[in-house]
Design a protein around this motif. Structure first.
Motif, PDB file in Angstrom:
ATOM      1  N   GLU A 182       0.838  -1.116   0.089  1.00 59.94           N
ATOM      2  CA  GLU A 182      -0.075   0.052   0.083  1.00 59.94           C
ATOM      3  C   GLU A 182       0.778   1.158   0.042  1.00 59.94           C
ATOM      4  OE1 GLU A 182      -2.733   0.030   3.283  1.00 59.94           O
ATOM      5  OE2 GLU A 182      -3.750  -1.852   2.752  1.00 59.94           O
ATOM      6  N   THR A 183       0.507   2.232  -0.786  1.00 60.14           N
ATOM      7  CA  THR A 183       1.421   3.423  -1.147  1.00 60.14           C
ATOM      8  C   THR A 183       0.532   4.587  -0.718  1.00 60.14           C
ATOM      9  OG1 THR A 183       1.226   3.355  -3.330  1.00 60.14           O
ATOM     10  CG2 THR A 183       3.080   2.292  -2.391  1.00 60.14           C
ATOM     11  N   ALA A 184       1.077   5.681  -0.397  1.00 57.92           N
ATOM     12  CA  ALA A 184       0.198   6.992  -0.460  1.00 57.92           C
ATOM     13  C   ALA A 184       1.143   8.120  -0.620  1.00 57.92           C
ATOM     14  CB  ALA A 184      -0.691   7.157   0.938  1.00 57.92           C
ATOM     15  N   THR A 231       3.288   8.753  -2.590  1.00 53.25           N
ATOM     16  CA  THR A 231       5.086   8.641  -3.070  1.00 53.25           C
ATOM     17  C   THR A 231       5.517   9.192  -4.440  1.00 53.25           C
ATOM     18  OG1 THR A 231       4.373   6.399  -4.145  1.00 53.25           O
ATOM     19  CG2 THR A 231       4.924   6.461  -1.539  1.00 53.25           C
ATOM     20  N   ARG A 284       3.808  -0.806   3.673  1.00 53.04           N
ATOM     21  CA  ARG A 284       3.253   0.315   3.413  1.00 53.04           C
ATOM     22  C   ARG A 284       4.225   1.403   3.506  1.00 53.04           C
ATOM     23  NH1 ARG A 284      -1.473   2.719   3.171  1.00 53.04           N
ATOM     24  NH2 ARG A 284      -1.940   4.804   4.169  1.00 53.04           N
ATOM     25  N   ASP A 316       4.101   5.735   3.230  1.00 51.79           N
ATOM     26  CA  ASP A 316       3.151   6.794   3.373  1.00 51.79           C
ATOM     27  C   ASP A 316       4.041   8.080   3.504  1.00 51.79           C
ATOM     28  OD1 ASP A 316       1.014   8.559   4.213  1.00 51.79           O
ATOM     29  OD2 ASP A 316       0.626   7.443   6.091  1.00 51.79           O
TER      30      ASP A 316
END
Length: 673
Positions: free
Chosen positions: A568-570, A572, A606, A608
């Motif tokens: 999961e990425t946010a 980037t 993850r 973030d």
């Protein structure tokens, strides 16, 4: 309802008794009191009223408290006894029939006040007798404290009043024994009751030795009250003035006892009781010395000057001596008493400057920690101190001063919300109990020192990290130079020679020329592979070709045959190149560690990105890392990659199992690649 009834009942009875005593004093002449052999009743009721006020405060905050109820009962008996004491001369003057009953209560039953005060010592502050092997002794003291009052209650008038006839008859309930037997019984009862007082004091000390910190603070207030009572009694006995002055001293003693019990039960942390004890002892000793000096000087002056030393000269001389002697003596003696009782905890600036001087004269952390422990022991005058400082890698560095007792207390030291150390002190001992002010000084001392020591550790570790980075960079340069010089250079040189040979043979031997060109093409292809490998070591090409998110997913795909991996990425996109490389390497190394060591079935990755930092989290459900496992090269590299950017990386094992790698990589404001 109980919270209101108990204190209100004590207040009503005690105030009515006080009002009645005042009215009786006003309604009775001095001659009538002299005929009855009594003094003004209000002065007798006042100590009981003070106890009643303390009982009301305790019962209001602690309804049903045993000590509060006992103090209320003692206060009621005291105030009623005082009111009846004022009733005796009034009843005699007006020939009222209740004189004998009043006199019996005052002369006989009033002695139970002493039993009540002894019971307060035995039950304070918990309302229960001290436990363990001392409890039978406490029961014996509780029984012995009523021996004298019971003896006085049952003895005949002929034994009690041997110096004249009483103003009324008190032979209401007496034992049918001879006067000699009654006198012997009274002597035994007197010894038993006085012995119960001494035993009660000893049991207070035993309770203090066994008590927890809060209870020991409560007992400190009782200690101060005991010192005040002793000083007031000694002052009254020394002056031997009797009458009003003696009554004032005794009232002050009861007031001190009442206030201290109320504070000890309701708000024991109200003030620094240790400093109050030191101040009381200092003031008493200095006052005694000043009075002794005044008396000695006056005696010498009277002997030398005789009648030429008038009252005005005496007054001026006493004032001058008080000013000259009292101030310097009180300052010196007060400091001495405080240092003997409490160490240097009262001198906050001196404690801080002394610690700073010790730390400045010690070089390494191994020397600073013992210096800190010794400084705390000297400042607070305790026999055992252990100081623990949390190292940057999570380890604990400690130093100990003195022999460890059976019981210790731990005080955590935090800085900016993060625990930086721990202090271990004895539980028992007079000086081990810390007031709120002491705890503030102690925490300030250790926190500043622990932060300084931790900063030294961080600086040392930073220097070592820089040295490792420099060595690593030079190793990389050496490896790249070797690869270029020993690998790529000869290959390209060989290609040049083959192409030159192919050019020479292209007309005379075309087949050979084609073979040479083919070999050169193969060597160039190998050289390109070497170049790609060198470039990949400098920066993974996937980051430029795919971006951080896709590159991480590509790494996850490579281990999906062995693990269930979620990514999961946010936010980037557009991260600095150095942050992307560090994040990619941390994820790659973490996944490799999971495959090799964790025995996990699932991994959650993850990324973030916030306004100022990228948080990388890799959590698995494997077996975790044992507490006895030493960090290897892989775990150290994770931390070093984060620290290169000024960030941090921690590896923890949650209670629910598995291992979690969490790295924070700061980059300031977001900037495009």
């Amino acid at each position: 309802m109980r919270r209101v009834l108990e204190p209100v009942g004590v207040a009503v009875v005690s105030l009515v008794a006080m009002a009645a005593s005042i009215w009786l004093d006003l309604a009775t002449t001095g001659a009538q009191r002299a005929a009855a052999g009594t003094d003004p009743a209000a002065a007798t009721v006042l100590p009981g009223l003070l106890l009643a006020a303390a009982a009301i405060a305790v019962l209001w905050h602690r309804p049903g408290d045993t000590v509060g109820l006992l103090m209320g009962v003692v206060a009621l008996v005291w105030t009623v006894d005082g009111a009846l004491y004022g009733w005796i001369p009034y009843a005699l003057a007006h020939d009222l029939p209740s004189t004998d009953a009043s006199y019996w209560f005052v002369a006989r039953f009033g002695a139970f006040l002493l039993s009540g005060l002894v019971a307060l010592l035995l039950l304070y502050p918990t309302g229960r007798l001290v436990g363990g092997r001392a409890r039978p002794v406490a029961y014996a003291a509780l029984i012995a404290c009523v021996a004298l009052p019971v003896g006085l209650l049952l003895a005949p008038d002929s034994v009690l009043f041997t110096h004249g006839e009483p103003v009324g008859s008190t032979d209401i309930v007496t034992l049918p024994v001879s006067d000699a037997t009654a006198q012997a019984m009274l002597r035994v009862a007197q010894v038993a009751t006085i012995g119960s007082i001494l035993v009660a004091v000893v049991l207070v000390w035993v309770r203090h030795r066994r008590a927890a910190a809060h209870e020991r603070m409560q007992l400190r207030w009782l200690l101060w009250a005991g010192i005040m009572c002793v000083l007031m009694v000694l002052a009254a006995a020394t002056l031997s003035v009797g009458g009003l002055v003696t009554t004032i001293f005794l009232d002050l003693a009861v007031a001190a006892l009442s206030v201290s019990i109320a504070i000890g039960l309701v708000r024991p942390g109200l003030g620094d009781v240790d400093a109050l004890v030191a101040w009381t002892l200092t003031t008493a000793v200095v006052a005694a010395i000043v009075v002794a000096i005044d008396l000695a000087v006056l005696a010498a002056g009277t002997s030398l000057l005789g009648e030429r030393l008038d009252e005005r000269d005496v007054t001026v001389l006493v004032l001058v001596l008080a000013v000259v002697v009292y101030g310097p003596l009180r300052g010196w003696l007060g400091g001495l008493v405080r240092r003997l009782l409490l160490g240097r905890r009262g001198d906050r600036y001196g404690a801080v400057s002394s610690l700073a001087a010790r730390l400045e004269t010690t070089g390494t952390v191994d020397e600073q920690l013992p210096a800190l422990a010794s400084a705390v022991a000297d400042t607070f005058k305790v026999g055992h101190v252990r100081v623990e400082v949390v190292a940057p890698d999570g380890g604990i560095l400690s130093a100990t001063h003195g022999r460890a007792p059976a019981e210790v207390q731990e005080i955590d030291i935090a800085y900016q919300g993060e625990q930086v150390g721990r202090l271990v002190l004895p539980v028992q001992g007079y000086r081990s109990l810390l007031s709120r002010r002491d705890q503030g000084l102690l925490v300030d001392l250790v926190r500043q020192a622990a932060v300084a020591i931790r900063a030294r550790l961080l600086a040392t570790e930073l220097q070592e990290s820089r040295e490792r980075l420099v060595l690593g960079r030079e190793d990389d340069r050496r490896r790249i130079r070797r690869d270029l010089h020993d690998g790529l250079g000869p290959v390209l040189g060989g290609v040049a020679l083959r192409l030159q040979a192919a050019g020479n043979a292209i007309e005379s031997d075309p087949d050979r020329a084609r073979d040479l060109v083919g070999l050169a093409r193969t060597e160039v292809s190998d050289a390109l592979d070497d170049v790609r490998r060198l470039v990949h070591d400098l920066r993974p090409p996937a980051l430029d070709d795919l971006g951080l998110e896709a590159a991480v997913r590509q790494q996850a795909d490579r281990v999906r045959s062995e693990l269930d991996v979620t990514v999961e990425t946010a936010g980037t996109a557009g991260l600095p190149a150095a942050v992307e490389v560090a994040a990619y390497r941390i994820v790659s190394e973490s996944l490799a560690n999971v495959v090799k060591h964790a025995g996990a079935g699932r991994v959650d990755v993850r990324l973030d990105a916030g306004p100022t930092a990228l948080t990388v989290t890799v959590a698995d459900d494997g077996r975790g890392i044992g507490p006895d496992v030493t960090a290897g090269v892989g775990l150290l590299s994770l931390r070093e990659r984060a620290e290169e950017l000024g960030g941090r990386c921690e590896v923890v094992c949650p209670d629910e199992g598995g291992t979690t790698v969490r790295a924070v990589l700061p980059y300031g404001e977001r900037m495009p690649r």
